[in-house]
Motif scaffolding. Structure first.
Motif, PDB file in Angstrom:
ATOM      1  N   ARG A 157     -50.280  87.577-104.041  1.00 19.76           N
ATOM      2  CA  ARG A 157     -51.535  87.891-103.327  1.00 19.76           C
ATOM      3  C   ARG A 157     -51.534  87.242-101.937  1.00 19.76           C
ATOM      4  O   ARG A 157     -51.897  87.869-100.949  1.00 19.76           O
ATOM      5  CB  ARG A 157     -52.740  87.430-104.132  1.00 19.76           C
ATOM      6  CG  ARG A 157     -53.061  88.320-105.308  1.00 19.76           C
ATOM      7  CD  ARG A 157     -54.310  87.806-106.044  1.00 19.76           C
ATOM      8  NE  ARG A 157     -54.338  88.273-107.404  1.00 19.76           N
ATOM      9  CZ  ARG A 157     -54.657  89.498-107.796  1.00 19.76           C
ATOM     10  NH1 ARG A 157     -54.975  90.390-106.911  1.00 19.76           N
ATOM     11  NH2 ARG A 157     -54.671  89.836-109.059  1.00 19.76           N
ATOM     12  N   ALA A 160     -49.138  89.082 -99.678  1.00 19.30           N
ATOM     13  CA  ALA A 160     -49.651  90.404 -99.321  1.00 19.30           C
ATOM     14  C   ALA A 160     -50.724  90.286 -98.254  1.00 19.30           C
ATOM     15  O   ALA A 160     -50.734  91.063 -97.286  1.00 19.30           O
ATOM     16  CB  ALA A 160     -50.194  91.110-100.568  1.00 19.30           C
ATOM     17  N   ASN A 163     -49.196  89.433 -94.885  1.00 16.62           N
ATOM     18  CA  ASN A 163     -48.371  90.481 -94.293  1.00 16.62           C
ATOM     19  C   ASN A 163     -49.137  91.783 -94.093  1.00 16.62           C
ATOM     20  O   ASN A 163     -48.531  92.843 -93.892  1.00 16.62           O
ATOM     21  CB  ASN A 163     -47.134  90.734 -95.150  1.00 16.62           C
ATOM     22  CG  ASN A 163     -46.170  89.568 -95.071  1.00 16.62           C
ATOM     23  OD1 ASN A 163     -45.700  89.244 -93.978  1.00 16.62           O
ATOM     24  ND2 ASN A 163     -45.917  88.915 -96.180  1.00 16.62           N
ATOM     25  N   GLY A 164     -50.438  91.775 -94.154  1.00 12.71           N
ATOM     26  CA  GLY A 164     -51.279  92.909 -93.815  1.00 12.71           C
ATOM     27  C   GLY A 164     -51.459  93.949 -94.910  1.00 12.71           C
ATOM     28  O   GLY A 164     -51.911  95.058 -94.629  1.00 12.71           O
ATOM     29  N   HIS A 165     -51.163  93.629 -96.140  1.00 11.72           N
ATOM     30  CA  HIS A 165     -51.400  94.572 -97.256  1.00 11.72           C
ATOM     31  C   HIS A 165     -52.819  94.397 -97.769  1.00 11.72           C
ATOM     32  O   HIS A 165     -53.342  93.279 -97.778  1.00 11.72           O
ATOM     33  CB  HIS A 165     -50.411  94.308 -98.404  1.00 11.72           C
ATOM     34  CG  HIS A 165     -48.994  94.600 -98.060  1.00 11.72           C
ATOM     35  ND1 HIS A 165     -48.481  95.858 -98.011  1.00 11.72           N
ATOM     36  CD2 HIS A 165     -47.952  93.768 -97.731  1.00 11.72           C
ATOM     37  CE1 HIS A 165     -47.201  95.816 -97.702  1.00 11.72           C
ATOM     38  NE2 HIS A 165     -46.855  94.528 -97.512  1.00 11.72           N
ATOM     39  N   GLU A 166     -53.454  95.488 -98.160  1.00 10.13           N
ATOM     40  CA  GLU A 166     -54.797  95.391 -98.749  1.00 10.13           C
ATOM     41  C   GLU A 166     -54.648  95.090-100.226  1.00 10.13           C
ATOM     42  O   GLU A 166     -54.004  95.848-100.965  1.00 10.13           O
ATOM     43  CB  GLU A 166     -55.550  96.709 -98.577  1.00 10.13           C
ATOM     44  CG  GLU A 166     -55.964  96.984 -97.152  1.00 10.13           C
ATOM     45  CD  GLU A 166     -56.818  98.234 -97.066  1.00 10.13           C
ATOM     46  OE1 GLU A 166     -57.457  98.602 -98.077  1.00 10.13           O
ATOM     47  OE2 GLU A 166     -56.842  98.833 -95.992  1.00 10.13           O
ATOM     48  N   ILE A 167     -55.264  94.028-100.670  1.00  7.77           N
ATOM     49  CA  ILE A 167     -55.168  93.617-102.060  1.00  7.77           C
ATOM     50  C   ILE A 167     -56.463  92.929-102.449  1.00  7.77           C
ATOM     51  O   ILE A 167     -57.066  92.203-101.660  1.00  7.77           O
ATOM     52  CB  ILE A 167     -53.956  92.689-102.275  1.00  7.77           C
ATOM     53  CG1 ILE A 167     -53.731  92.436-103.767  1.00  7.77           C
ATOM     54  CG2 ILE A 167     -54.085  91.413-101.509  1.00  7.77           C
ATOM     55  CD1 ILE A 167     -52.395  91.836-104.085  1.00  7.77           C
ATOM     56  N   SER A 174     -50.637  96.258-107.349  1.00  2.00           N
ATOM     57  CA  SER A 174     -49.878  97.515-107.375  1.00  2.00           C
ATOM     58  C   SER A 174     -48.381  97.219-107.395  1.00  2.00           C
ATOM     59  O   SER A 174     -47.911  96.204-106.871  1.00  2.00           O
ATOM     60  CB  SER A 174     -50.238  98.394-106.183  1.00  2.00           C
ATOM     61  OG  SER A 174     -49.701  97.852-105.008  1.00  2.00           O
ATOM     62  N   GLU A 176     -46.054  98.731-105.741  1.00  2.00           N
ATOM     63  CA  GLU A 176     -45.467  98.766-104.403  1.00  2.00           C
ATOM     64  C   GLU A 176     -45.514  97.379-103.754  1.00  2.00           C
ATOM     65  O   GLU A 176     -44.551  96.930-103.133  1.00  2.00           O
ATOM     66  CB  GLU A 176     -46.216  99.763-103.531  1.00  2.00           C
ATOM     67  CG  GLU A 176     -46.051 101.202-103.995  1.00  2.00           C
ATOM     68  CD  GLU A 176     -46.982 102.144-103.234  1.00  2.00           C
ATOM     69  OE1 GLU A 176     -47.819 101.671-102.432  1.00  2.00           O
ATOM     70  OE2 GLU A 176     -46.866 103.348-103.458  1.00  2.00           O
ATOM     71  N   ILE A 177     -46.643  96.695-103.908  1.00  2.00           N
ATOM     72  CA  ILE A 177     -46.793  95.361-103.312  1.00  2.00           C
ATOM     73  C   ILE A 177     -45.854  94.379-103.994  1.00  2.00           C
ATOM     74  O   ILE A 177     -45.206  93.550-103.338  1.00  2.00           O
ATOM     75  CB  ILE A 177     -48.264  94.882-103.375  1.00  2.00           C
ATOM     76  CG1 ILE A 177     -49.124  95.785-102.483  1.00  2.00           C
ATOM     77  CG2 ILE A 177     -48.396  93.427-102.972  1.00  2.00           C
ATOM     78  CD1 ILE A 177     -50.609  95.502-102.555  1.00  2.00           C
ATOM     79  N   ALA A 180     -42.382  95.032-102.745  1.00  2.00           N
ATOM     80  CA  ALA A 180     -42.237  94.556-101.353  1.00  2.00           C
ATOM     81  C   ALA A 180     -42.120  93.038-101.329  1.00  2.00           C
ATOM     82  O   ALA A 180     -41.303  92.467-100.578  1.00  2.00           O
ATOM     83  CB  ALA A 180     -43.430  95.027-100.525  1.00  2.00           C
ATOM     84  N   TRP A 181     -42.912  92.343-102.113  1.00  4.74           N
ATOM     85  CA  TRP A 181     -42.841  90.870-102.198  1.00  4.74           C
ATOM     86  C   TRP A 181     -41.479  90.424-102.704  1.00  4.74           C
ATOM     87  O   TRP A 181     -40.865  89.515-102.137  1.00  4.74           O
ATOM     88  CB  TRP A 181     -43.949  90.356-103.120  1.00  4.74           C
ATOM     89  CG  TRP A 181     -43.852  88.881-103.403  1.00  4.74           C
ATOM     90  CD1 TRP A 181     -44.250  87.871-102.601  1.00  4.74           C
ATOM     91  CD2 TRP A 181     -43.281  88.270-104.565  1.00  4.74           C
ATOM     92  NE1 TRP A 181     -43.985  86.656-103.167  1.00  4.74           N
ATOM     93  CE2 TRP A 181     -43.376  86.878-104.398  1.00  4.74           C
ATOM     94  CE3 TRP A 181     -42.703  88.749-105.736  1.00  4.74           C
ATOM     95  CZ2 TRP A 181     -42.923  85.984-105.340  1.00  4.74           C
ATOM     96  CZ3 TRP A 181     -42.250  87.850-106.672  1.00  4.74           C
ATOM     97  CH2 TRP A 181     -42.358  86.482-106.466  1.00  4.74           C
TER      98      TRP A 181
END
Length: 191
Positions: A157, A160, A163-167, A174, A176-177, A180-181
């Protein structure tokens, strides 16, 4: 004439004259038996075999060929009708025989498949038994505690958000996150 002492005099006279015995009268020298009484020849009694007349050829094919060549239109018509019925009967018998062979082949295949299934079930039971007796693989990763999983989710979290991900602050993360992590940090995901 009335027989005297069991002998038919008229039959004797005809026999003396060389004439055949009347069909209704018994043969000369034959003893009359009262009605309802059967006589059986005992052991050692002479048995005369009466010759049987030769039977004419009565096969279906022979009868149909004779009937087809008959002078009577009714007989020829009946022969044609019977020939048609024989063809229909032959077709039905052959179809039933083919169906029977197909059923037998299908049953044999079902039997083979059932035997193969039983063999596979036995092999599966053996494998499961071996797995039970050997225990768990000790080289596998040790089970992680809930605390480690919670710490990892918190780290995901934080990464995310940074790095600009919405969580969201709570709930499911998700896939995808998570991927990516894992790619960015080179870490393994343990959920």
């Amino acid at each position: 004439m009335t027989p005297a002492n069991g002998v038919d005099r008229a039959a004797l006279v005809r026999a003396a004259q060389g004439k055949p015995a009347s069909p209704a009268a018994p043969a000369a020298g034959a003893q009359r038996v009262p009605m309802g009484i059967r006589t059986i020849a005992g052991p050692g009694a002479e048995t005369t075999a009466t010759p049987t007349p030769a039977q004419p050829d009565r096969s279906v094919e022979r009868l149909l060929s004779v009937a087809a060549a008959s002078g009577s239109a009714r007989t020829r018509h009946l022969a044609a009708k019977i020939s048609g019925l024989l063809e229909e009967l032959t077709g039905r018998v052959e179809a039933e025989e083919a169906q029977r062979r197909e059923r037998e082949a299908a049953e044999a295949q079902r039997q083979e498949l059932a035997e193969a299934e039983a063999q596979l079930a036995r092999q599966l039971a053996e494998v499961r038994q071996k797995l039970r007796t050997t225990g768990r693989d000790t080289t596998a990763q040790p089970p992680r505690s809930r605390r480690e999983g919670a710490e990892q989710r918190a780290a995901i979290r934080a990464w995310a958000l940074a790095n600009g991900h919405e969580i969201s602050a709570r709930g499911r993360i998700s896939g995808e996150i998570v991927q990516a992590w894992a790619a960015a940090t080179g870490s393994e995901v343990t959920r």
